[in-house]
Design a protein around this motif. Structure first.
Motif, PDB file in Angstrom:
ATOM      1  N   ALA A 120       0.834  -1.210   0.000  1.00  0.00           N
ATOM      2  CA  ALA A 120       0.000   0.000   0.000  1.00  0.00           C
ATOM      3  C   ALA A 120       0.864   1.254   0.000  1.00  0.00           C
ATOM      4  O   ALA A 120       0.525   2.258  -0.650  1.00  0.00           O
ATOM      5  CB  ALA A 120      -0.927  -0.016   1.209  1.00  0.00           C
ATOM      6  N   HIS A 121       1.986   1.202   0.717  1.00  0.00           N
ATOM      7  CA  HIS A 121       2.893   2.354   0.735  1.00  0.00           C
ATOM      8  C   HIS A 121       3.506   2.585  -0.649  1.00  0.00           C
ATOM      9  O   HIS A 121       3.676   3.728  -1.092  1.00  0.00           O
ATOM     10  CB  HIS A 121       3.992   2.115   1.769  1.00  0.00           C
ATOM     11  N   LEU A 122       3.839   1.505  -1.352  1.00  0.00           N
ATOM     12  CA  LEU A 122       4.339   1.636  -2.723  1.00  0.00           C
ATOM     13  C   LEU A 122       3.281   2.251  -3.631  1.00  0.00           C
ATOM     14  O   LEU A 122       3.577   3.152  -4.434  1.00  0.00           O
ATOM     15  CB  LEU A 122       4.768   0.262  -3.246  1.00  0.00           C
ATOM     16  N   LEU A 123       2.050   1.790  -3.517  1.00  0.00           N
ATOM     17  CA  LEU A 123       0.977   2.299  -4.375  1.00  0.00           C
ATOM     18  C   LEU A 123       0.749   3.787  -4.149  1.00  0.00           C
ATOM     19  O   LEU A 123       0.365   4.507  -5.079  1.00  0.00           O
ATOM     20  CB  LEU A 123      -0.317   1.525  -4.117  1.00  0.00           C
ATOM     21  N   ALA A 124       1.009   4.265  -2.928  1.00  0.00           N
ATOM     22  CA  ALA A 124       0.793   5.679  -2.638  1.00  0.00           C
ATOM     23  C   ALA A 124       1.694   6.561  -3.483  1.00  0.00           C
ATOM     24  O   ALA A 124       1.245   7.583  -4.024  1.00  0.00           O
ATOM     25  CB  ALA A 124       1.022   5.941  -1.150  1.00  0.00           C
ATOM     26  N   ILE A 125       2.983   6.189  -3.639  1.00  0.00           N
ATOM     27  CA  ILE A 125       3.869   7.024  -4.447  1.00  0.00           C
ATOM     28  C   ILE A 125       3.622   6.812  -5.943  1.00  0.00           C
ATOM     29  O   ILE A 125       3.757   7.741  -6.744  1.00  0.00           O
ATOM     30  CB  ILE A 125       5.347   6.772  -4.087  1.00  0.00           C
ATOM     31  N   LEU A 126       3.208   5.603  -6.315  1.00  0.00           N
ATOM     32  CA  LEU A 126       2.884   5.384  -7.729  1.00  0.00           C
ATOM     33  C   LEU A 126       1.668   6.205  -8.137  1.00  0.00           C
ATOM     34  O   LEU A 126       1.623   6.761  -9.249  1.00  0.00           O
ATOM     35  CB  LEU A 126       2.629   3.891  -7.977  1.00  0.00           C
ATOM     36  N   ASP A 127       0.684   6.302  -7.244  1.00  0.00           N
ATOM     37  CA  ASP A 127      -0.521   7.080  -7.563  1.00  0.00           C
ATOM     38  C   ASP A 127      -0.219   8.564  -7.663  1.00  0.00           C
ATOM     39  O   ASP A 127      -0.904   9.295  -8.391  1.00  0.00           O
ATOM     40  CB  ASP A 127      -1.588   6.825  -6.491  1.00  0.00           C
ATOM     41  N   ARG A 128       0.785   9.037  -6.954  1.00  0.00           N
ATOM     42  CA  ARG A 128       1.162  10.456  -7.064  1.00  0.00           C
ATOM     43  C   ARG A 128       1.601  10.806  -8.477  1.00  0.00           C
ATOM     44  O   ARG A 128       1.402  11.927  -8.946  1.00  0.00           O
ATOM     45  CB  ARG A 128       2.299  10.782  -6.094  1.00  0.00           C
ATOM     46  N   HIS A 129       2.207   9.832  -9.130  1.00  0.00           N
ATOM     47  CA  HIS A 129       2.742  10.079 -10.476  1.00  0.00           C
ATOM     48  C   HIS A 129       1.906   9.416 -11.559  1.00  0.00           C
ATOM     49  O   HIS A 129       2.294   9.453 -12.739  1.00  0.00           O
ATOM     50  CB  HIS A 129       4.185   9.571 -10.551  1.00  0.00           C
ATOM     51  N   GLY A 130       0.799   8.795 -11.165  1.00  0.00           N
ATOM     52  CA  GLY A 130      -0.039   8.130 -12.165  1.00  0.00           C
ATOM     53  C   GLY A 130       0.649   6.949 -12.825  1.00  0.00           C
ATOM     54  O   GLY A 130       0.378   6.642 -13.991  1.00  0.00           O
ATOM     55  N   SER A 131       1.501   6.281 -12.084  1.00  0.00           N
ATOM     56  CA  SER A 131       2.253   5.158 -12.642  1.00  0.00           C
ATOM     57  C   SER A 131       1.450   3.865 -12.509  1.00  0.00           C
ATOM     58  O   SER A 131       0.572   3.748 -11.649  1.00  0.00           O
ATOM     59  CB  SER A 131       3.588   5.012 -11.913  1.00  0.00           C
ATOM     60  N   PRO A 132       1.731   2.879 -13.354  1.00  0.00           N
ATOM     61  CA  PRO A 132       1.010   1.604 -13.268  1.00  0.00           C
ATOM     62  C   PRO A 132       1.329   0.872 -11.968  1.00  0.00           C
ATOM     63  O   PRO A 132       2.393   1.075 -11.373  1.00  0.00           O
ATOM     64  CB  PRO A 132       1.516   0.830 -14.487  1.00  0.00           C
ATOM     65  N   HIS A 133       0.409   0.015 -11.537  1.00  0.00           N
ATOM     66  CA  HIS A 133       0.554  -0.732 -10.297  1.00  0.00           C
ATOM     67  C   HIS A 133       1.172  -2.110 -10.554  1.00  0.00           C
ATOM     68  O   HIS A 133       1.017  -2.668 -11.636  1.00  0.00           O
ATOM     69  CB  HIS A 133      -0.806  -0.923  -9.629  1.00  0.00           C
ATOM     70  N   PRO A 134       1.841  -2.658  -9.538  1.00  0.00           N
ATOM     71  CA  PRO A 134       2.339  -4.036  -9.667  1.00  0.00           C
ATOM     72  C   PRO A 134       1.197  -5.045  -9.517  1.00  0.00           C
ATOM     73  O   PRO A 134       0.068  -4.691  -9.159  1.00  0.00           O
ATOM     74  CB  PRO A 134       3.329  -4.160  -8.504  1.00  0.00           C
ATOM     75  N   GLN A 135       1.492  -6.297  -9.785  1.00  0.00           N
ATOM     76  CA  GLN A 135       0.501  -7.346  -9.610  1.00  0.00           C
ATOM     77  C   GLN A 135       0.209  -7.544  -8.113  1.00  0.00           C
ATOM     78  O   GLN A 135       1.077  -7.313  -7.273  1.00  0.00           O
ATOM     79  CB  GLN A 135       1.022  -8.670 -10.194  1.00  0.00           C
ATOM     80  N   PRO A 136      -1.014  -7.956  -7.759  1.00  0.00           N
ATOM     81  CA  PRO A 136      -1.315  -8.226  -6.345  1.00  0.00           C
ATOM     82  C   PRO A 136      -0.371  -9.284  -5.780  1.00  0.00           C
ATOM     83  O   PRO A 136      -0.090 -10.290  -6.421  1.00  0.00           O
ATOM     84  CB  PRO A 136      -2.764  -8.730  -6.380  1.00  0.00           C
ATOM     85  N   GLY A 137       0.117  -9.020  -4.580  1.00  0.00           N
ATOM     86  CA  GLY A 137       1.022  -9.958  -3.931  1.00  0.00           C
ATOM     87  C   GLY A 137       2.438  -9.924  -4.452  1.00  0.00           C
ATOM     88  O   GLY A 137       3.239 -10.811  -4.117  1.00  0.00           O
ATOM     89  N   ALA A 138       2.788  -8.921  -5.270  1.00  0.00           N
ATOM     90  CA  ALA A 138       4.136  -8.841  -5.842  1.00  0.00           C
ATOM     91  C   ALA A 138       5.164  -8.558  -4.746  1.00  0.00           C
ATOM     92  O   ALA A 138       4.866  -7.921  -3.731  1.00  0.00           O
ATOM     93  CB  ALA A 138       4.199  -7.745  -6.900  1.00  0.00           C
ATOM     94  N   THR A 139       6.374  -9.042  -4.964  1.00  0.00           N
ATOM     95  CA  THR A 139       7.479  -8.784  -4.038  1.00  0.00           C
ATOM     96  C   THR A 139       8.553  -7.897  -4.658  1.00  0.00           C
ATOM     97  O   THR A 139       9.547  -7.598  -3.997  1.00  0.00           O
ATOM     98  CB  THR A 139       8.119 -10.111  -3.586  1.00  0.00           C
TER      99      THR A 139
END
Length: 426
Positions: free
Chosen positions: A51-70
């Motif tokens: 969730a913390h990773l997704l927060a910075i990706l959403d700031r830049h409109g970047s694509p998300h990783p797959q669920p459960g990705a490491t």
């Protein structure tokens, strides 16, 4: 019909390619942060990391990783972000082209915003700024820059990977909270090789920090062992004395053993992890294939002087804990043997006492049997005399003669009867 694949075949192969090295064009800047939960990091909520990773990706409109990705790689603005989730920590690497005019400008770290880092599920384990530049025209210019950028007394510098680059760092935290490394790249070195060198530096610092956590824990352990050692030594030295009683000493010794076992459970994971991280640090330095520059210490020499003693301290604490646990176990065995011997002696004395009592009971039984023969004979003679008096009178035999003749016959008969009954019971 083709042979079926093992269910994990592709997963195991993909794991080999899960974390590719970055490709960096020179000049470049790398910002690296490792975040770790202070306690029980291996059991943390991995969803919070994602969730913390997704927060910075959403700031830049970047694509998300797959669920459960490491792991994940993708753009965030002008930078390329690389995220990895490890057993105890997560890492963020941000790579941007070009370098700032001011070496190691704290503004370079703003590619990972402070307000976003403040919401991380954990604490900052390490933060690194890496400046990647072309190789200076002369070695004198190279050394001048290093003397300006780093603390000379702790500076480690070497030529690495068959002369592909020069890496340098002083393993100190600057006023902005970052550790600094410089990479000077020789002409003709490819972007992927540069990326591998930068990645190795990040890994050396991360695993060095993780293994040093074992040093902090070993100091805490040493204090607790120092409190237990005199108690254990006193118990061991008093094994051959009468005081305290063996049972009391054994109880106290088992209490110490239980505490040592509890310490072993608490510290086993950290000591095991420290050994693994130390091996990684050593291996990462070896693959750099260092060559000394102008008599300066290399990364390997720096670690030998500063890092290796810390790791030996951890190993010493681990060995001491194991040795004390073994001493307690041996002492407990000796005490248990002593208790068993004393109990055997008590049992022997008890058996001897029981034998004496059985002998007394047998004698008493014989006495009672004799008295029983007399008593029974007395009543039997009385009954027989009443029965035989008429016949004795007819035969002109007096009462005294009749009794005298009956007594030996009756006594003998009663004795024979009692003996037969006793033999049957036995």
């Amino acid at each position: 019909m083709p042979i079926p694949d093992h269910p994990l075949r592709y997963a195991t192969v993909n794991e080999l390619h899960a974390r590719p090295f970055p490709a960096l064009e020179v000049p470049a800047t790398a910002v690296y942060v490792a975040i770790k939960e202070p306690v029980q990091a291996q059991n943390r909520d991995r969803g919070a990391d994602l969730a913390h990773l997704l927060a910075i990706l959403d700031r830049h409109g970047s694509p998300h990783p797959q669920p459960g990705a490491t792991h994940f790689s993708g753009p965030i603005g002008r930078a390329e972000l690389k995220w990895e989730s490890h057993t105890e920590f997560v890492t963020y690497s941000a790579f941007t082209r070009g370098v700032s005019a001011r070496p190691f400008d704290p503004a370079e770290a703003e590619v990972l915003p402070e307000d976003w880092l403040a919401t991380a599920p954990g604490t900052r384990l390490t933060s690194v700024l890496i400046r990647v530049e072309p190789m200076p025209a002369s070695e004198e210019e190279l050394l001048r820059r290093l003397d300006d950028w780093f603390v000379p007394e702790s500076l480690a510098v070497s030529r690495v990977v068959d002369g592909a680059a020069v890496v340098a760092g002083d393993f100190r935290i600057d006023p902005a909270g970052h550790m600094r490394f410089a990479v000077f790249v020789a002409p003709g070195t490819g972007p992927r090789r540069v990326g591998r060198i930068v990645q190795r530096l990040c890994e050396i610092e991360t695993y060095r920090a993780m293994s040093m956590l074992g040093l902090m824990r070993s100091r805490d352990l040493s204090g607790r062992l120092n409190a237990l050692d005199p108690k254990l030594s006193a118990l061991v030295s008093g094994l051959d004395s009468a005081e305290p009683a063996p049972e009391a000493a054994l109880h106290e010794l088992l209490t110490i053993s239980a505490e040592l076992e509890s310490l072993a459970v608490q510290f086993s994971f950290r000591f095991g992890a420290t050994a693994a991280y130390e091996a990684i640090v050593t291996q990462r330095i070896e693959v750099l294939r260092e060559v000394r520059i102008e008599g300066r210490q290399t990364f390997g020499e720096f670690m030998m002087r500063r890092y290796d003693p810390a790791m030996r301290t951890v190993k010493s604490a681990e060995s001491r804990l194991q040795a004390m646990a073994e001493r307690a176990e041996r002492a407990a065995e000796l005490l248990r043997t002593r208790v068993d011997v004393e109990r055997s002696a008590q049992n022997q004395r008890l058996l001897e006492s029981m034998d004496r009592r059985a002998d007394l009971a047998l004698r008493l039984q014989h006495t009672v049997e004799g008295l029983s023969v007399v008593a029974i004979s007395y009543y039997a003679v009385s009954l027989a005399s009443y029965l035989l008096k008429p016949a004795a009178h007819a035969m002109h035999i007096g009462p005294e003669a009749l009794l005298a003749g009956l007594v030996p016959v009756v006594v003998l008969g009663v004795w024979w009867m009692v003996r037969r009954i006793r033999n049957r019971l036995h």
